[in-house]
Design an enzyme around this catalytic site. Structure first.
Site, PDB file in Angstrom:
ATOM      1  N   ASP A  32       3.010  -6.817  28.115  1.00 24.20           N
ATOM      2  CA  ASP A  32       3.041  -7.733  26.970  1.00 24.20           C
ATOM      3  C   ASP A  32       1.957  -8.793  27.022  1.00 24.20           C
ATOM      4  O   ASP A  32       1.370  -9.154  26.004  1.00 24.20           O
ATOM      5  CB  ASP A  32       4.381  -8.496  27.003  1.00 24.20           C
ATOM      6  N   GLY A  75       5.372   8.937  29.085  1.00 26.60           N
ATOM      7  CA  GLY A  75       6.797   9.149  29.321  1.00 26.60           C
ATOM      8  C   GLY A  75       7.663   8.334  28.378  1.00 26.60           C
ATOM      9  O   GLY A  75       8.891   8.419  28.445  1.00 26.60           O
ATOM     10  N   THR A  77       9.884   7.226  25.480  1.00 27.11           N
ATOM     11  CA  THR A  77      10.761   8.024  24.613  1.00 27.11           C
ATOM     12  C   THR A  77      11.019   7.274  23.293  1.00 27.11           C
ATOM     13  O   THR A  77      10.672   6.103  23.155  1.00 27.11           O
ATOM     14  CB  THR A  77      12.101   8.307  25.325  1.00 27.11           C
ATOM     15  N   ALA A 100       6.383  14.223  28.595  1.00 21.17           N
ATOM     16  CA  ALA A 100       7.689  14.721  29.051  1.00 21.17           C
ATOM     17  C   ALA A 100       8.748  13.684  28.723  1.00 21.17           C
ATOM     18  O   ALA A 100       8.549  12.491  28.969  1.00 21.17           O
ATOM     19  CB  ALA A 100       7.672  14.998  30.549  1.00 21.17           C
ATOM     20  N   PHE A 103      10.445  13.194  33.544  1.00 22.89           N
ATOM     21  CA  PHE A 103       9.489  13.696  34.538  1.00 22.89           C
ATOM     22  C   PHE A 103      10.160  14.140  35.833  1.00 22.89           C
ATOM     23  O   PHE A 103       9.488  14.623  36.729  1.00 22.89           O
ATOM     24  CB  PHE A 103       8.441  12.617  34.852  1.00 22.89           C
ATOM     25  N   HIS A 135      22.703   5.000  30.329  1.00 21.79           N
ATOM     26  CA  HIS A 135      21.481   4.329  30.809  1.00 21.79           C
ATOM     27  C   HIS A 135      21.732   2.826  30.897  1.00 21.79           C
ATOM     28  O   HIS A 135      22.682   2.319  30.316  1.00 21.79           O
ATOM     29  CB  HIS A 135      20.298   4.584  29.859  1.00 21.79           C
ATOM     30  N   HIS A 136      20.795   2.157  31.569  1.00 21.79           N
ATOM     31  CA  HIS A 136      20.819   0.699  31.692  1.00 21.79           C
ATOM     32  C   HIS A 136      20.766   0.009  30.323  1.00 21.79           C
ATOM     33  O   HIS A 136      20.328   0.612  29.334  1.00 21.79           O
ATOM     34  CB  HIS A 136      19.647   0.236  32.560  1.00 21.79           C
ATOM     35  N   LYS A 139      17.572  -0.246  27.774  1.00 19.53           N
ATOM     36  CA  LYS A 139      16.997   0.927  27.104  1.00 19.53           C
ATOM     37  C   LYS A 139      17.044   0.762  25.587  1.00 19.53           C
ATOM     38  O   LYS A 139      18.094   0.437  25.032  1.00 19.53           O
ATOM     39  CB  LYS A 139      17.741   2.193  27.532  1.00 19.53           C
ATOM     40  N   GLY A 145      15.739  10.384  25.225  1.00 20.08           N
ATOM     41  CA  GLY A 145      14.853  11.533  24.999  1.00 20.08           C
ATOM     42  C   GLY A 145      15.352  12.746  25.768  1.00 20.08           C
ATOM     43  O   GLY A 145      15.273  13.887  25.286  1.00 20.08           O
TER      44      GLY A 145
HETATM   45  N1  NAD Z   1       9.943  10.287  30.653  1.00 18.53           N
HETATM   46  C1  NAD Z   1      10.620   9.808  31.687  1.00 18.53           C
HETATM   47  O1  NAD Z   1      10.816  10.462  32.729  1.00 18.53           O
HETATM   48  C2  NAD Z   1      11.133   8.401  31.601  1.00 18.53           C
HETATM   49  C3  NAD Z   1      11.801   7.802  32.680  1.00 18.53           C
HETATM   50  C4  NAD Z   1      12.186   6.455  32.564  1.00 18.53           C
HETATM   51  C5  NAD Z   1      11.901   5.750  31.408  1.00 18.53           C
HETATM   52  N2  NAD Z   1      11.277   6.371  30.380  1.00 18.53           N
HETATM   53  C6  NAD Z   1      10.871   5.662  29.154  1.00 18.53           C
HETATM   54  O2  NAD Z   1       9.719   4.898  29.462  1.00 18.53           O
HETATM   55  C7  NAD Z   1       9.657   3.738  28.637  1.00 18.53           C
HETATM   56  C8  NAD Z   1       9.490   2.489  29.507  1.00 18.53           C
HETATM   57  O3  NAD Z   1      10.621   2.348  30.352  1.00 18.53           O
HETATM   58  P1  NAD Z   1      10.750   1.112  31.352  1.00 18.53           P
HETATM   59  O4  NAD Z   1      12.124   1.237  31.917  1.00 18.53           O
HETATM   60  O5  NAD Z   1       9.567   1.034  32.259  1.00 18.53           O
HETATM   61  O6  NAD Z   1      10.705  -0.092  30.305  1.00 18.53           O
HETATM   62  P2  NAD Z   1      10.295  -1.636  30.567  1.00 18.53           P
HETATM   63  O7  NAD Z   1      10.797  -2.391  29.405  1.00 18.53           O
HETATM   64  O8  NAD Z   1      10.728  -2.054  31.937  1.00 18.53           O
HETATM   65  O9  NAD Z   1       8.696  -1.609  30.534  1.00 18.53           O
HETATM   66  C9  NAD Z   1       7.916  -1.521  29.364  1.00 18.53           C
HETATM   67  C10 NAD Z   1       6.643  -2.315  29.606  1.00 18.53           C
HETATM   68  O10 NAD Z   1       5.747  -2.106  28.518  1.00 18.53           O
HETATM   69  C11 NAD Z   1       5.074  -3.347  28.287  1.00 18.53           C
HETATM   70  N3  NAD Z   1       4.482  -3.352  26.938  1.00 18.53           N
HETATM   71  C12 NAD Z   1       5.058  -3.710  25.767  1.00 18.53           C
HETATM   72  N4  NAD Z   1       4.156  -3.550  24.756  1.00 18.53           N
HETATM   73  C13 NAD Z   1       3.041  -3.041  25.309  1.00 18.53           C
HETATM   74  C14 NAD Z   1       1.782  -2.625  24.794  1.00 18.53           C
HETATM   75  N5  NAD Z   1       1.508  -2.703  23.476  1.00 18.53           N
HETATM   76  N6  NAD Z   1       0.856  -2.124  25.651  1.00 18.53           N
HETATM   77  C15 NAD Z   1       1.129  -2.026  26.967  1.00 18.53           C
HETATM   78  N7  NAD Z   1       2.293  -2.441  27.514  1.00 18.53           N
HETATM   79  C16 NAD Z   1       3.239  -2.913  26.696  1.00 18.53           C
HETATM   80  C17 NAD Z   1       6.146  -4.405  28.493  1.00 18.53           C
HETATM   81  O11 NAD Z   1       5.570  -5.662  28.775  1.00 18.53           O
HETATM   82  C18 NAD Z   1       6.871  -3.833  29.715  1.00 18.53           C
HETATM   83  O12 NAD Z   1       6.264  -4.300  30.892  1.00 18.53           O
HETATM   84  C19 NAD Z   1      10.931   3.791  27.791  1.00 18.53           C
HETATM   85  O13 NAD Z   1      10.638   4.390  26.560  1.00 18.53           O
HETATM   86  C20 NAD Z   1      11.869   4.687  28.599  1.00 18.53           C
HETATM   87  O14 NAD Z   1      12.824   5.344  27.805  1.00 18.53           O
HETATM   88  C21 NAD Z   1      10.888   7.683  30.457  1.00 18.53           C
END
Ligand code: NAD
Length: 239
Positions: A32, A75, A77, A100, A103, A135-136, A139, A145
């Protein structure tokens, strides 16, 4: 390998830790606080970008990577209704894009198991099918996803199901997904086949975010220098 981390949150930080342990270099971290100030020039120093942000930011970030000729592993979703836009952009830029919904290797085994079980249960309409995902509480999207991918695996293989729905009194053609949000849960998915006689259940429980981070890093290593659109089936070599 030089990595740009787009989304330095829970997943971004776990990936950073693992990447450093494996001798990789993080050349850019975006959250952010610098989401508007980072430059394409900074990004272009990376061999690959790893994107875990939120549904609103993901598409913009992926497009920027493609325009900068940096392969991107995403990743995030909750934005997949717009995936065609990203695929078009990837083709137009001759870029590299890996997506994905989950992952983790274990979840990808679970995806396969889900399809096999669904195919078997196609012949037994007395079993009512439901799914639950937990989930936590931070989310943003529901259902997850991963739950949607699991639902698609069931719909492909069970003739009596044509669509998934969010926790409602579903009809025969609908597959209900119940989403629960509980503090600190990294991700749990359970599919239940329930009949008046008995119940068959399959369940995957993630114990931490490490499995997701390992898979994302593996995908990032695999994507260096690649062009085209890929997913876990390409990485793991199974269908
Ligand atoms: N595909 C997978 O295996 C998998 C696993 C876990 C989580 N996820 C997904 O990943 C995403 C993130 O999860 P998380 O738990 O790390 O969330 P989180 O909220 O902890 O982290 C998101 C981060 O993105 C940052 N951010 C916001 N806007 C931004 C921008 N424009 N550019 C760059 N950074 C920006 C925020 O400051 C924050 O640090 C979610 O969509 C979650 O569902 C996917």
């Amino acid at each position: 390998m030089k990595i740009a981390i787009l989304g330095y949150g829970k997943m971004g930080k776990t990936i950073e830790q693992l990447a450093l342990e494996n001798g990789h270099e993080i050349i850019l971290k975006v959250d952010d606080s610098n989401a508007v100030s980072w430059t394409n020039q900074q990004l272009q120093n990376a061999d690959v970008a790893i994107e875990f942000t939120n549904p609103e930011s993901a598409i913009k970030n992926i497009k920027r990577c493609l325009e900068s000729s940096v392969p991107v592993v995403c990743g995030t979703t909750g934005w997949l209704e717009k995936i065609d836009e990203v695929k078009e952009k990837c083709h137009a830029e001759n870029g590299g894009f890996f997506y994905a919904s989950n992952f983790s290797i274990g979840v990808n085994i679970f995806f396969k198991l889900n399809k096999i079980l669904a195919k078997m249960m196609n012949d037994y309409p007395q079993y009512k099918i439901t799914m639950e995902e937990i989930h936590h509480t931070q989310k943003l999207d529901a259902p997850s996803g991963t739950a949607i991918t699991l639902a698609e695996g069931i719909i492909e293989n069970v003739d009596r199901k044509s669509q998934w729905v969010k926790e409602s009194n579903s009809s025969m053609e609908e597959l209900p997904i119940f989403s629960k949000r509980i503090e600190k849960v990294p991700g749990t998915h359970q599919i239940k086949y329930d009949s008046p006689i008995d119940t068959i259940e399959i369940k995957h429980t993630a114990h931490s975010r490490l499995g997701f981070a390992k898979g994302a890093l593996l995908a990032a290593e695999w994507m260096v220098g690649k062009k085209g659109i890929y997913g876990m089936k390409d990485l793991l070599g199974n269908g």
